[in-house]
Structure formats: C-alpha cells, structure tokens
Design an enzyme around this catalytic site. Sequence first.
Site, PDB file in Angstrom:
ATOM      1  N   ASP A 153       0.881  -1.160   0.000  1.00 52.87           N
ATOM      2  CA  ASP A 153       0.000   0.000   0.000  1.00 52.87           C
ATOM      3  C   ASP A 153       0.931   1.225   0.000  1.00 52.87           C
ATOM      4  OD1 ASP A 153      -2.351   1.635   0.486  1.00 52.87           O
ATOM      5  OD2 ASP A 153      -1.671   1.756   2.564  1.00 52.87           O
TER       6      ASP A 153
ATOM      7  N   ASP B 117      -0.079   5.123   1.048  1.00 56.51           N
ATOM      8  CA  ASP B 117      -0.287   6.084   2.152  1.00 56.51           C
ATOM      9  C   ASP B 117      -0.232   5.371   3.503  1.00 56.51           C
ATOM     10  OD1 ASP B 117      -0.895   8.398   0.457  1.00 56.51           O
ATOM     11  OD2 ASP B 117      -2.757   7.369  -0.041  1.00 56.51           O
TER      12      ASP B 117
ATOM     13  N   GLY C 213      -7.437   4.026   3.893  1.00 60.69           N
ATOM     14  CA  GLY C 213      -7.428   2.967   2.884  1.00 60.69           C
ATOM     15  C   GLY C 213      -8.600   2.987   1.917  1.00 60.69           C
ATOM     16  N   ILE C 214      -9.674   3.690   2.268  1.00 58.24           N
ATOM     17  CA  ILE C 214     -10.851   3.658   1.385  1.00 58.24           C
ATOM     18  C   ILE C 214     -10.784   4.822   0.382  1.00 58.24           C
ATOM     19  CG2 ILE C 214     -12.231   2.428   3.100  1.00 58.24           C
ATOM     20  CD1 ILE C 214     -13.757   5.025   3.656  1.00 58.24           C
TER      21      ILE C 214
ATOM     22  N   ARG D 104     -11.734   8.129  -2.080  1.00 58.07           N
ATOM     23  CA  ARG D 104     -12.134   9.507  -1.773  1.00 58.07           C
ATOM     24  C   ARG D 104     -13.667   9.585  -1.627  1.00 58.07           C
ATOM     25  NH1 ARG D 104     -10.054  13.430  -6.205  1.00 58.07           N
ATOM     26  NH2 ARG D 104      -8.242  12.095  -5.897  1.00 58.07           N
TER      27      ARG D 104
ATOM     28  N   SER E 167      -5.425   5.509  -3.765  1.00 58.63           N
ATOM     29  CA  SER E 167      -5.310   6.931  -4.108  1.00 58.63           C
ATOM     30  C   SER E 167      -5.165   7.174  -5.611  1.00 58.63           C
ATOM     31  CB  SER E 167      -4.104   7.534  -3.383  1.00 58.63           C
ATOM     32  OG  SER E 167      -3.903   8.856  -3.825  1.00 58.63           O
TER      33      SER E 167
ATOM     34  N   ASN F 112      -3.931   9.815  -6.561  1.00 57.00           N
ATOM     35  CA  ASN F 112      -2.703  10.611  -6.606  1.00 57.00           C
ATOM     36  C   ASN F 112      -1.456   9.747  -6.412  1.00 57.00           C
ATOM     37  OD1 ASN F 112      -3.958  13.341  -6.708  1.00 57.00           O
ATOM     38  ND2 ASN F 112      -4.798  12.712  -4.735  1.00 57.00           N
TER      39      ASN F 112
ATOM     40  N   ASP G 130      -1.625  -0.561   6.135  1.00 58.75           N
ATOM     41  CA  ASP G 130      -1.798   0.105   7.431  1.00 58.75           C
ATOM     42  C   ASP G 130      -3.276   0.297   7.768  1.00 58.75           C
ATOM     43  OD1 ASP G 130      -2.202   2.073   5.390  1.00 58.75           O
ATOM     44  OD2 ASP G 130      -2.049   3.618   6.949  1.00 58.75           O
TER      45      ASP G 130
END
Length: 214
Positions: free
Chosen positions: A8, A10, A45-46, A48, A115, A117, A169
């Site tokens: 993952d 972020d 984790g989910i 936007r 994400s 991004n 995380d």
Amino acid sequence: MISCFIFDLDGVIVNTSVHHFRAWQQIAKRLGIEFSENDNQKLKGISREDSLNTLLEIGNQKVSDIEFKKLLDLKNSIYLDLINGLDKTAILPSVTEKLNFLKSSSYKIALASSSKNAKTVLNRIGLNDYFDAVIDGNRITKPKPDPEIFLTAAKLTESNAENCAVFEDAFAGISAAKEAGMLAIGIGNKEDLYNADYVFEDFGQISNQFLKSL
Ligand code: BG6
Ligand code: MG
C-alpha cells in the site's frame, strides 16, 4: 511460498496519511461536522468517494450530487497543496532498505493504492523504479475492502494470489488482502489491525530473515 510483495502507499511507504486527515478536517469544518483522529481511522485505505460518504454519515448529513462532487474536488485540492513540497524525506523508516532487499532477492514488487494521486506521490518520493506494477485508484472499479486491487496486482506481476503478501496500514486494506487469499502484514498497531496475519510497528521491525521464511 511468497514470491510477490504488494505495498500500500499512504501510511505504509510514505507519511501522507496526516495530510489526508488534515484535508478531511477542513472539509468537516466546512460542513460543521466534528471529526476526530479516531474517526479518521475509518477513512484509512478507502476511496475519496467512500471517505466523503463516511464523513457525511458521521455528521448525519446529506448533500446534493453537485455539492458532493464539489467537496471531493475541494478535498483533493487541499490535499495536493499539503503535499506540494513532498520529497524522499517523507519515506517511512526502513522502507527503502526493505525495497532494496526485496529487489536484490528477485521478488516481484507491486504497489496497490486506493489513491488517485499515487503516481504523483511515488514520483515525488523517487521510488518508481522499484515496482513491477503500480495499481492506483484510477485503475480499479471496486475500492478496498474489495480484493480487486490486489488481484489486479497479482495478475500484472504474473503471481498466484497465495504467493502474494500485502503490506497495509488500514483495516479495509487488510480485509481486501485476506479476501484476495493473500498473506496480510499490518503496519501499525495490533488493536486496529487485528484482522492481519502479522502486525509490525514499522519496517524496521521486519527482518529479512522473516520475509525469506514466508
Ligand atoms: C488511500 C488513503 O490510500 O487513498 C485514504 O489511505 C485516501 O486516506 C484514499 O482517501 C484516496 O486518495 P485520493 O488521493 O485519491 O483522494
Ligand atoms: Mg494506507
């Protein structure tokens, strides 16, 4: 036997979680919703869209579709401002060492982030070259906790799900990894990530020996 490690982004590779939290705090303030760090755990984790829905649920509010879209765009522009100066100093402890070890040991390495991004962030921190496949929020139809993102990572690295291990995380991410039939390694604390197979505080706590034994 594990042959592919899926990361993952972020909160696992880079400390951007705090910037997502700050941006959501500003949206919450605008909506008059009280939003604590504890509430933020639910957003980790989910996607936007799912995050905004969760925030609205917390505040017991509804908004029109147009307002929903505006709030998503505003959250993202606040977030992009916050990560404007992001560079490799934001990489979390021992991540680069672990990537070097995995690469030099010929494991497949993939990135699977909700994400949209993710590629921007990865470019800014300069870790692009380590990954055999990068799957971000633009590439999937069903976000975590759905297993789609991890199954796509397995497919793109030509790995079987049972030979993949995921570093995550977020509770939603660990659920997605387990649903995909993969080994789930939590980065964080055992109370939040009780659904993981193993949990470590950070990559400094994970020995190369342990990774080789999986
Ligand atoms: C996840 C983060 O990686 O990506 C979430 O844990 C974030 O906090 C989600 O909301 C979506 O990110 P973005 O950049 O597409 O808004
Ligand atoms: Mg994360």
